[in-house]
Design an enzyme around this catalytic site. Structure first.
Site, short mmCIF file in Angstrom:
data_model
loop_
_atom_site.label_atom_id
_atom_site.label_comp_id
_atom_site.label_asym_id
_atom_site.label_seq_id
_atom_site.Cartn_x
_atom_site.Cartn_y
_atom_site.Cartn_z
N ASP A 8 1.24 -1.36 -0.37
CA ASP A 8 0.17 0.11 -0.43
C ASP A 8 0.40 1.64 0.48
O ASP A 8 1.83 1.79 0.53
CB ASP A 8 -0.78 0.26 1.47
CG ASP A 8 -1.96 -1.03 1.73
OD1 ASP A 8 -2.40 -1.45 0.16
OD2 ASP A 8 -2.62 -1.47 2.18
N ARG A 12 -10.94 0.24 4.63
CA ARG A 12 -9.48 -0.07 4.85
C ARG A 12 -8.83 0.88 5.79
O ARG A 12 -9.28 1.96 5.13
CB ARG A 12 -8.23 0.13 3.68
CG ARG A 12 -7.25 -0.06 4.06
CD ARG A 12 -6.29 -0.50 2.66
NE ARG A 12 -5.94 0.96 2.61
CZ ARG A 12 -5.17 1.41 1.37
NH1 ARG A 12 -5.07 0.74 0.25
NH2 ARG A 12 -4.69 2.66 1.54
#
Length: 308
Positions: A113, A285
């Protein structure tokens, strides 16, 4: 910075506190009997944190009680939360991002990420909200194990390399566009994701700040190797990346609604499998801020663009 993990949790400690079941040989564990919240007892959270460092990604089922606010409250136990630099967060949230298949949210490409930012997140926490009856699994790979099992000659090579990461390779998997990942919603999502170019340069081999392990930092945001031709970059990136995603280094999770996955973003890559057609899939998320990393070569990462 937390203390370096010098030894795994003993079996007796695990048995007395958390029910931890490893899911694969090199990565992944399920933890049962815990109700996640921002008010977890300190010793329970400490055991979760240690399990995360050991197993790289940990899973919890039956967390339907979590709403957006409690999801973020739990995330703050790991540290300050950060928002994505281009994708809007959920209304009223500090960090929470909706990943909705009907709005281009199909992360079907291997990535760590936000490595296009110079201080990419330390931890990501994903909660399943809408899950199709079949398909939509996610796979994680252990980038520490990948480095450990490299041949010595490739370790030496990797230690000499730095890579430029950019957000113009996005979560829609633009490197391998297909009819499922190049529809109107995906193109709109990609436009938002790349509203401004963000690039950073990182050493390919990083030192994990808590465990001391060496890890490979690559994934689809890695655009090219600094100082290498595009031809050599492509071959070397592919060579190293193939070692990361060897099946021995991976674990696959079959989602049900209410599941939570937590991964150490400094030691993993992940891939959301886009095999569920037009069925609806929504996950949310939260990301926890990381520090500017220093590679095994002793060089810190650097931002190459404004906002990185």
């Amino acid at each position: 910075m937390s203390a370096v993990l010098t030894a795994p949790l003993s079996a007796s400690v695990q048995a007395n506190t958390l029910d931890i079941t490893p899911l694969a040989g090199r990565i992944g564990a399920e933890i049962r009997g815990v109700r996640l919240s921002g008010s977890l007892q300190a010793d329970t959270f400490a055991q979760i944190h240690q399990a995360l460092l050991k197993h790289k990604v940990i899973f919890f089922r039956g967390q339907q009680h979590l709403d957006n606010a409690e999801h973020e409250a739990f995330g703050r136990l790991f540290g300050p939360l950060i928002a994505h630099p281009t994708v809007p967060v959920v209304d009223g949230a500090a960090s929470l991002m909706d990943i909705d298949s009907q709005h281009g949210g199909r992360a079907n490409s291997w990535h760590t990420d936000m490595t296009f930012t110079v201080a990419y997140p330390r931890v990501s926490i994903l909660r399943s909200v809408v899950i199709p009856p079949y398909g939509g699994d996610t796979v994680w790979a252990n980038t520490a194990a990948a480095y450990t099992h490299l041949p010595e000659a490739l370790k030496t090579l990797a230690l000499s390399l730095r890579a430029v990461h950019g957000n113009d390779y996005d979560y829609a998997g633009s490197r391998a566009a297909s009819p499922d990942t190049d529809d109107e919603a995906t193109r709109a999502y990609r436009k938002v994701f790349t509203a401004k170019l963000i690039e950073s340069e990182h050493s390919v081999v990083q030192v994990h700040p808590e465990t001391g392990e060496r890890v490979l930092l690559l994934g689809h945001f890695a655009k090219r190797l600094a100082g290498q031709s595009s031809h050599d970059s492509a071959h070397l990136l592919g060579l190293l990346h193939n070692h990361i995603t060897r099946l021995e280094n991976t674990v696959r999770w079959r989602w049900t609604e209410g599941d939570v996955a937590i991964w150490d973003n400094r030691a993993t890559q992940h891939y959301a499998i886009n095999d569920y057609g037009d069925q609806h899939r929504v996950v949310r998320r939260v990301t926890v801020a990381g520090d500017v990393p220093v590679g095994a070569d002793g060089r810190a990462s650097v931002g190459l663009t404004a906002g990185s």
